[in-house]
Scaffold this motif. Sequence first.
Motif, mmCIF file in Angstrom:
data_model
loop_
_atom_site.group_PDB
_atom_site.id
_atom_site.type_symbol
_atom_site.label_atom_id
_atom_site.label_comp_id
_atom_site.label_asym_id
_atom_site.label_seq_id
_atom_site.Cartn_x
_atom_site.Cartn_y
_atom_site.Cartn_z
ATOM 1 N N GLY A 54 0.903 -1.359 -0.125
ATOM 2 C CA GLY A 54 0.065 -0.003 -0.081
ATOM 3 C C GLY A 54 0.943 1.388 0.216
ATOM 4 O O GLY A 54 0.255 2.353 -0.191
ATOM 5 N N GLY A 55 2.235 0.940 0.100
ATOM 6 C CA GLY A 55 3.067 2.287 -0.058
ATOM 7 C C GLY A 55 3.386 2.667 1.589
ATOM 8 O O GLY A 55 4.241 3.710 1.501
ATOM 9 N N SER A 56 3.060 1.961 2.277
ATOM 10 C CA SER A 56 3.581 2.509 3.675
ATOM 11 C C SER A 56 5.122 2.192 4.071
ATOM 12 O O SER A 56 5.439 1.131 3.538
ATOM 13 N N THR A 57 5.717 3.064 4.873
ATOM 14 C CA THR A 57 7.177 2.830 4.936
ATOM 15 C C THR A 57 7.550 2.883 6.162
ATOM 16 O O THR A 57 6.537 3.478 7.241
ATOM 17 N N ASN A 58 8.505 2.036 6.955
ATOM 18 C CA ASN A 58 8.902 2.247 8.167
ATOM 19 C C ASN A 58 10.455 2.112 8.320
ATOM 20 O O ASN A 58 11.013 1.186 7.380
ATOM 21 N N TYR A 59 10.895 2.472 9.149
ATOM 22 C CA TYR A 59 12.605 2.473 9.319
ATOM 23 C C TYR A 59 13.054 2.159 10.736
ATOM 24 O O TYR A 59 12.212 2.360 11.770
ATOM 25 N N ALA A 60 14.099 1.582 11.013
ATOM 26 C CA ALA A 60 14.806 1.244 12.197
ATOM 27 C C ALA A 60 15.226 2.689 12.864
ATOM 28 O O ALA A 60 15.341 3.574 12.051
ATOM 29 N N ASP A 61 14.649 2.859 14.028
ATOM 30 C CA ASP A 61 14.677 4.075 14.787
ATOM 31 C C ASP A 61 16.141 4.975 14.403
ATOM 32 O O ASP A 61 16.281 6.121 14.095
ATOM 33 N N SER A 62 17.343 4.078 14.431
ATOM 34 C CA SER A 62 18.504 4.717 14.252
ATOM 35 C C SER A 62 18.686 5.050 12.943
ATOM 36 O O SER A 62 19.844 5.912 12.768
ATOM 37 N N LEU A 63 17.877 4.540 11.846
ATOM 38 C CA LEU A 63 18.254 5.069 10.704
ATOM 39 C C LEU A 63 17.248 6.172 9.986
ATOM 40 O O LEU A 63 17.516 6.490 8.967
ATOM 41 N N LYS A 64 16.347 6.390 10.735
ATOM 42 C CA LYS A 64 15.277 7.581 10.324
ATOM 43 C C LYS A 64 16.043 8.863 9.753
ATOM 44 O O LYS A 64 16.986 9.353 10.553
ATOM 45 N N GLY A 65 15.649 9.410 8.765
ATOM 46 C CA GLY A 65 16.133 10.676 8.250
ATOM 47 C C GLY A 65 17.419 10.248 7.377
ATOM 48 O O GLY A 65 17.941 11.302 6.684
ATOM 49 N N ARG A 66 18.074 9.184 7.475
ATOM 50 C CA ARG A 66 19.101 8.959 6.739
ATOM 51 C C ARG A 66 18.835 7.972 5.507
ATOM 52 O O ARG A 66 19.555 7.954 4.492
ATOM 53 N N PHE A 67 17.946 6.926 5.637
ATOM 54 C CA PHE A 67 17.599 5.916 4.774
ATOM 55 C C PHE A 67 16.169 6.165 4.255
ATOM 56 O O PHE A 67 15.421 6.466 4.945
ATOM 57 N N THR A 68 16.188 5.746 2.986
ATOM 58 C CA THR A 68 14.932 6.052 2.265
ATOM 59 C C THR A 68 14.535 4.773 1.399
ATOM 60 O O THR A 68 15.269 4.048 0.525
ATOM 61 N N ILE A 69 13.473 4.034 1.712
ATOM 62 C CA ILE A 69 13.195 2.971 0.813
ATOM 63 C C ILE A 69 12.017 3.309 -0.319
ATOM 64 O O ILE A 69 11.131 4.165 0.090
ATOM 65 N N SER A 70 12.198 2.909 -1.404
ATOM 66 C CA SER A 70 11.090 3.535 -2.351
ATOM 67 C C SER A 70 11.045 2.432 -3.471
ATOM 68 O O SER A 70 11.671 1.203 -3.398
ATOM 69 N N ARG A 71 10.107 2.563 -4.350
ATOM 70 C CA ARG A 71 9.967 1.358 -5.443
ATOM 71 C C ARG A 71 9.603 2.157 -6.771
ATOM 72 O O ARG A 71 9.141 3.151 -6.752
ATOM 73 N N ASP A 72 10.174 1.554 -7.766
ATOM 74 C CA ASP A 72 9.804 1.766 -9.136
ATOM 75 C C ASP A 72 8.996 0.633 -9.641
ATOM 76 O O ASP A 72 9.478 -0.118 -9.963
ATOM 77 N N ASN A 73 7.573 0.705 -9.922
ATOM 78 C CA ASN A 73 6.650 -0.078 -10.323
ATOM 79 C C ASN A 73 6.859 -0.650 -11.882
ATOM 80 O O ASN A 73 7.053 -1.704 -12.329
ATOM 81 N N ALA A 74 7.272 0.423 -12.680
ATOM 82 C CA ALA A 74 7.576 -0.059 -13.961
ATOM 83 C C ALA A 74 8.809 -0.760 -14.274
ATOM 84 O O ALA A 74 8.954 -1.568 -15.350
ATOM 85 N N LYS A 75 9.708 -0.581 -13.349
ATOM 86 C CA LYS A 75 11.031 -1.289 -13.427
ATOM 87 C C LYS A 75 11.077 -2.684 -12.379
ATOM 88 O O LYS A 75 12.109 -3.121 -12.145
ATOM 89 N N ASN A 76 10.101 -2.936 -11.781
ATOM 90 C CA ASN A 76 9.875 -3.793 -10.799
ATOM 91 C C ASN A 76 11.277 -3.873 -9.872
ATOM 92 O O ASN A 76 11.781 -4.853 -9.801
ATOM 93 N N THR A 77 11.649 -2.701 -9.445
ATOM 94 C CA THR A 77 12.750 -2.558 -8.305
ATOM 95 C C THR A 77 12.240 -1.790 -7.305
ATOM 96 O O THR A 77 11.568 -0.766 -7.244
ATOM 97 N N VAL A 78 12.898 -2.260 -6.112
ATOM 98 C CA VAL A 78 13.048 -1.539 -4.585
ATOM 99 C C VAL A 78 14.196 -0.985 -4.736
ATOM 100 O O VAL A 78 15.304 -1.763 -4.703
ATOM 101 N N TYR A 79 14.161 0.033 -4.052
ATOM 102 C CA TYR A 79 15.461 0.690 -3.589
ATOM 103 C C TYR A 79 15.877 1.289 -2.371
ATOM 104 O O TYR A 79 14.780 1.359 -1.563
ATOM 105 N N LEU A 80 16.999 1.355 -1.813
ATOM 106 C CA LEU A 80 17.454 1.703 -0.572
ATOM 107 C C LEU A 80 18.286 3.004 -0.931
ATOM 108 O O LEU A 80 19.352 2.478 -1.052
ATOM 109 N N GLN A 81 17.961 4.171 -0.663
ATOM 110 C CA GLN A 81 18.841 5.223 -0.677
ATOM 111 C C GLN A 81 19.484 5.394 0.640
ATOM 112 O O GLN A 81 18.632 5.784 1.687
#
Length: 115
Positions: A54-81
């Motif tokens: 559904g698009g909801s995200t959650n992060y380890a507390d120690s990593l919030k603000g530095r890491f971002t999870i996202s996806r590109d449905n057209a490319k069938n790829t999930v990313y971790l910035q």
Amino acid sequence: QVQLLESGGDLVQAGGSLRLSCAVSGTISSINVMRWYRQAPGKQRELVATLTSGGSTNYADSLKGRFTISRDNAKNTVYLQMNRLNTEDTAVYYCNAVDRWGTTWGQGTQVTVSS
């Protein structure tokens, strides 16, 4: 079922950034949750980030603000910035998918942060 292939791991200096990719193949529509985990040498595997269908995200507390999870449905790829990396982020990073048949893991990609 699905198959996962991570990429993007590298050697980077502290303070730098990396973007990891997880290419997903198979019955993608069955996936409920995608997660990134990491495992540092001598430590247990830990959850880094979660992305629901559904698009909801959650992060380890120690990593919030530095890491971002996202996806590109057209490319069938999930990313971790990953930004402002430090030596404690050195680990093998794994992609994980949960679907109706169970849990699938990728083979992992190595991230090494030098001081």
